[in-house]
Enzyme design. Structure first.
Site, PDB file in Angstrom:
ATOM      1  N   ASP A  11       0.830  -1.201   0.000  1.00  0.00           N
ATOM      2  CA  ASP A  11       0.000   0.000   0.000  1.00  0.00           C
ATOM      3  C   ASP A  11       0.867   1.255   0.000  1.00  0.00           C
ATOM      4  O   ASP A  11       0.604   2.211  -0.737  1.00  0.00           O
ATOM      5  CB  ASP A  11      -0.920  -0.018   1.225  1.00  0.00           C
ATOM      6  CG  ASP A  11      -1.758   1.242   1.339  1.00  0.00           C
ATOM      7  OD1 ASP A  11      -2.655   1.444   0.507  1.00  0.00           O
ATOM      8  OD2 ASP A  11      -1.518   2.035   2.270  1.00  0.00           O
ATOM      9  N   GLU A  49      -1.867  -5.710  -3.255  1.00  0.00           N
ATOM     10  CA  GLU A  49      -0.929  -4.978  -2.404  1.00  0.00           C
ATOM     11  C   GLU A  49       0.151  -5.912  -1.869  1.00  0.00           C
ATOM     12  O   GLU A  49       1.335  -5.543  -1.807  1.00  0.00           O
ATOM     13  CB  GLU A  49      -1.681  -4.316  -1.246  1.00  0.00           C
ATOM     14  CG  GLU A  49      -2.577  -3.168  -1.678  1.00  0.00           C
ATOM     15  CD  GLU A  49      -3.466  -2.657  -0.571  1.00  0.00           C
ATOM     16  OE1 GLU A  49      -3.975  -1.521  -0.691  1.00  0.00           O
ATOM     17  OE2 GLU A  49      -3.695  -3.398   0.416  1.00  0.00           O
TER      18      GLU A  49
END
Length: 207
Positions: free
Chosen positions: A24, A94
């Site tokens: 992220d 992610e």
């Protein structure tokens, strides 16, 4: 990639939540630099909104499908359709980004071309439409649906010059702070706080 639900049913395995956190952070940086380079004439606020469009849950889920990786899920999560859940798919993506970064000896230049190719696949018109969705309205809908309360924004000037002030805003639901943001205008700082609140809800699996 391994989801927490799989670990709960298979003690001794490790889930990928730390990799999600790393991925992220990398996506936030790469998308910011990507927009700064690709669109030299758009404003800071527009870059922020377009970045949200590039790395929101639905878009990352699409990237996960395009890349073709999956996540090991617990039986219950599989039965509930977890393999098609945008939340789980985006988390998978992610995790992949974080893992690949580590496998590349933490050399971001080796992962940048892959991520930017995926960003290039998003039509600019679609990205612009998504970026125009008001984050404050999105958060308001979530707050009303889940708490029956309107969000409350508090913004105050924290510095800057008269011609370039800086504001800090927080968004509350009841007495709880859900997000915060800083910008050169009071309203933009409130929008930033709503975007931050939505990001926090996503990380907690609440949206």
């Amino acid at each position: 990639m391994t989801h927490r639900s799989y670990v709960n049913e298979n003690p001794g395995e490790k889930h990928n939540e730390r990799l999600e956190f790393l991925g992220d952070a990398l996506l936030t940086f790469v998308s910011g630099e990507y927009l700064y380079t690709r669109y030299p004439d758009i404003t800071e606020g527009e870059m922020t909104r377009r970045r949200s469009a590039l790395v929101d849950e639905k878009q990352l889920a699409k990237f996960a499908v395009e890349v073709g990786f999956g996540m090991r899920l617990g039986r219950g999560a599989r039965q509930d359709g977890g393999s098609e859940s945008p939340n789980l798919l985006s988390s998978t993506f992610e995790s992949i980004v974080g893992a690949y970064y580590l496998d590349c000896d933490r050399n971001i230049e080796k992962i940048r071309p892959i991520i930017e190719d995926l960003f290039d696949s998003v039509p600019p018109a679609i990205m612009e439409i998504r970026s125009n969705v008001d984050s404050k309205n999105q958060f308001q809908k979530w707050s009303l649906a889940n708490h029956g309360l309107m969000p409350k924004y508090i913004a105050e000037r924290i510095g800057g010059q008269d011609h370039a002030p800086e504001y800090f805003a927080q968004v509350f639901v009841g007495d709880q702070v859900y997000g915060s943001g800083t910008a050169g205008g009071k309203q933009e700082s409130k929008t930033r706080s709503a975007e931050n609140a939505l990001s926090n809800l996503k990380k907690q699996g609440l949206i």
